[in-house]
Design a protein around this motif. Sequence first.
Motif, PDB file in Angstrom:
ATOM      1  N   TYR A 273      54.851  26.802  56.226  1.00  0.00           N
ATOM      2  CA  TYR A 273      53.430  26.969  56.465  1.00  0.00           C
ATOM      3  C   TYR A 273      53.319  28.394  57.573  1.00  0.00           C
ATOM      4  O   TYR A 273      52.143  28.355  57.862  1.00  0.00           O
ATOM      5  N   SER A 275      52.972  32.163  58.944  1.00  0.00           N
ATOM      6  CA  SER A 275      52.476  33.458  58.364  1.00  0.00           C
ATOM      7  C   SER A 275      53.786  34.285  58.503  1.00  0.00           C
ATOM      8  O   SER A 275      54.566  34.184  59.216  1.00  0.00           O
ATOM      9  N   TYR A 352      48.590  34.525  65.837  1.00  0.00           N
ATOM     10  CA  TYR A 352      48.431  34.083  64.853  1.00  0.00           C
ATOM     11  C   TYR A 352      49.622  34.862  63.887  1.00  0.00           C
ATOM     12  O   TYR A 352      50.238  35.528  64.296  1.00  0.00           O
TER      13      TYR A 352
ATOM     14  N   HIS B 191      53.875  21.268  61.915  1.00  0.00           N
ATOM     15  CA  HIS B 191      53.530  22.633  62.270  1.00  0.00           C
ATOM     16  C   HIS B 191      52.373  22.774  63.216  1.00  0.00           C
ATOM     17  O   HIS B 191      51.558  21.927  63.459  1.00  0.00           O
ATOM     18  N   GLN B 192      52.369  24.112  64.021  1.00  0.00           N
ATOM     19  CA  GLN B 192      51.119  24.110  65.009  1.00  0.00           C
ATOM     20  C   GLN B 192      49.932  23.653  64.480  1.00  0.00           C
ATOM     21  O   GLN B 192      49.163  23.012  65.340  1.00  0.00           O
ATOM     22  N   ASP B 193      49.393  24.150  63.277  1.00  0.00           N
ATOM     23  CA  ASP B 193      48.098  23.758  62.862  1.00  0.00           C
ATOM     24  C   ASP B 193      48.041  22.385  62.487  1.00  0.00           C
ATOM     25  O   ASP B 193      46.720  21.953  61.627  1.00  0.00           O
ATOM     26  N   GLY B 194      49.168  21.418  62.671  1.00  0.00           N
ATOM     27  CA  GLY B 194      48.936  20.447  62.106  1.00  0.00           C
ATOM     28  C   GLY B 194      49.435  19.658  60.774  1.00  0.00           C
ATOM     29  O   GLY B 194      49.437  18.679  60.617  1.00  0.00           O
ATOM     30  N   LYS B 195      50.095  20.924  59.979  1.00  0.00           N
ATOM     31  CA  LYS B 195      50.278  20.358  58.957  1.00  0.00           C
ATOM     32  C   LYS B 195      51.890  19.931  58.803  1.00  0.00           C
ATOM     33  O   LYS B 195      52.716  20.240  59.729  1.00  0.00           O
TER      34      LYS B 195
END
Lengths: 352, 352
Positions: A273, A275, A352, B191-195
């Motif tokens: 996930y 980048s 990011y 993961h950071q974004d919640g995934k």
Amino acid sequence: MRSILIIDDHDEIRENIAEILDLAGYKTFTAENGKKGVEAAIKQKPDLIVCDVMMPELDGYGVLHLLKKNSLTENIPFIFLTAKTERSDFRKGMGMGADDYITKPFEDTELLDAIEMRLKKYDILHSQYPSNEKGATEMIDDLRKSGLFKMEMDNYESMEYQKKTSLYSEGKRPKFLFYLKSGKVKSFRLHQDGKEYITNLYSVGDFIGYMPILENKSYEDTAEAIEKSEIVIIPREEFTDLVFNDMTIATKFIKLVSQNVKEKEQRLLELAYGSLRKRVARALSDIYSKFNSSGEKSTAIDISREDIAQYVGTATESLIRTLSDFKTEKIIEIKDGKIHINNIEKLTNLPY
Amino acid sequence: MRSILIIDDHDEIRENIAEILDLAGYKTFTAENGKKGVEAAIKQKPDLIVCDVMMPELDGYGVLHLLKKNSLTENIPFIFLTAKTERSDFRKGMGMGADDYITKPFEDTELLDAIEMRLKKYDILHSQYPSNEKGATEMIDDLRKSGLFKMEMDNYESMEYQKKTSLYSEGKRPKFLFYLKSGKVKSFRLHQDGKEYITNLYSVGDFIGYMPILENKSYEDTAEAIEKSEIVIIPREEFTDLVFNDMTIATKFIKLVSQNVKEKEQRLLELAYGSLRKRVARALSDIYSKFNSSGEKSTAIDISREDIAQYVGTATESLIRTLSDFKTEKIIEIKDGKIHINNIEKLTNLPY
DNA sequence: CGATAGCTTGATTTCGTTCAAGAGAAGTGG
DNA sequence: CCACTTCTCTTGAACGAAATCAAGCTATCG
């Protein structure tokens, strides 16, 4: 000064041992029964415990059992004293986690040797090792230096590996453990279309290829020098003899390998996930910490763009583009093609 | 019929032991000195060896040493016979890899018990366990059934977990080992974004959460029931007592966890360079083999698209598109939303 | 029966790969 | 030592795979 707790119900024996140990330069505590012994152990947190097996009320096994239950005392080396060595007794004791067994009557030196050995071992095995690949290496290295590890580097052949020569390759059976005296080595897996994914990077002082030896399986990856390296070759038996015959070392290895699983899971998460920017950033700090561990003056990362890309799991061009971005953002600098990190925090905390 | 090799230089003792073992239903070989003993061991490959320590020329340690060097004989259980139990003797023997020590004079039953126990243990520990997560599970399960493992499921609480309730979560300290009696469980990292990225899937009969217990670290992932499940909760000590007190079991765990590293490395390789199609294909066969292990009639994969996607490491929509492709290519079928695999070979050998 | 969660398809956008090509740097051999 | 190849690094342009956004559909549950 090391402290030792002596638990024995016979006043004479207890005082006698205490005297010997005092003379040998240890600080001693004594307890005349199991219950008091456990209390003293928790309160004083001695560096080692010598305990009689046969005691009224709470016997030696009971003491050991209680101490192993308590996280404060579970790791304290524990030596049993026993009058007659009954086979089942000793096995029971060792099974419960005692470190050694001494039969009465014993020589002073016998006791002192046993104590010294246990303390030495404890020091090595309970110093914290970092969770990365280095962890295993440092541990083995300490063991080796201590003399507990029979391996003596000088006894073994040391070979010069030129850049791009392989130490071992996929499918082969492991015959040796490798110790990297100088240089750099990568290990990678091959994808169908020939792309490499670098699973581990090794630098000076690292041991290479212990995992397949432990497993007793063939190599599933390939290790290759990425620059001229000097490597010591150690027969696998020297290593397996050590690991598979000593519970404390085996335990340590279980932990190390488990940590490796975690590390790989973390990398999976990011690969899935994260980048490209983030993955490259992490790779740079990974590589930096692996290759510039000790206080070396140079802050340069000195491996090829291709190798970095293969560690990240991306195309070389993509990696270079990301590096350019970082360069314009002043996070890194490039001199003579070598990457210098300007700002580690910025690198590890990319928004990011 | 099990065969046992007896090595002892005293004719009387040797013949006496042979007689006892014959009566007990074992096939026996004998050797009157160390050298002949080693030869016999290599030639006959007995299931177990009983060997005297004190022998002229090649003594018991020498025999053990030679046998451990030879891959044909290194795994044969080895029991030492010794007259007087000198502490250092026995420690030396155990250190070299002997499995047990019996002091002369001994009772017949004592010898027979020791032999039986070693053979039993050998059977369990040397049967091959598959390299996936199931491996650990089956091993622990066998040990448990054998009685060597003290854990008795019935003694522990069994709890019902509803869908989406968590067994443990990231950051917490492990207090229990979980045993899945029925249902399905996933473990994942965030993961950071919640995934979520699913690191492991568990089905009936699996043990869950042994890795952080072995490491003595906090959880770095979260485990959650993906359907209503019945789970037995076992205190961590029951498990650690077993693993950290028995070298054969510890060895087994080193191997299992190492295999886990390999599995994760393989997944990394595919995630880095494999096409989505391939990754989905592999995920389907993985999940299928994990959840439909034993000969169940249904060939359906019964977990949500979202979970599959998180196992692959992709977006749910992308997964579904790939599934549609497979459906039009007749590799899979979808009935009532459940995925049925038509052609496993085609799935595992996708050209692109 | 409505509501909610899960499944599916379409359209659009984004990120990273691939192909192509040039500029340096570094070996190589006459 | 220089001309040569060869390898590494870098940038540009085009393409493509998968993510995201959006919307409809279907099954399930209170």
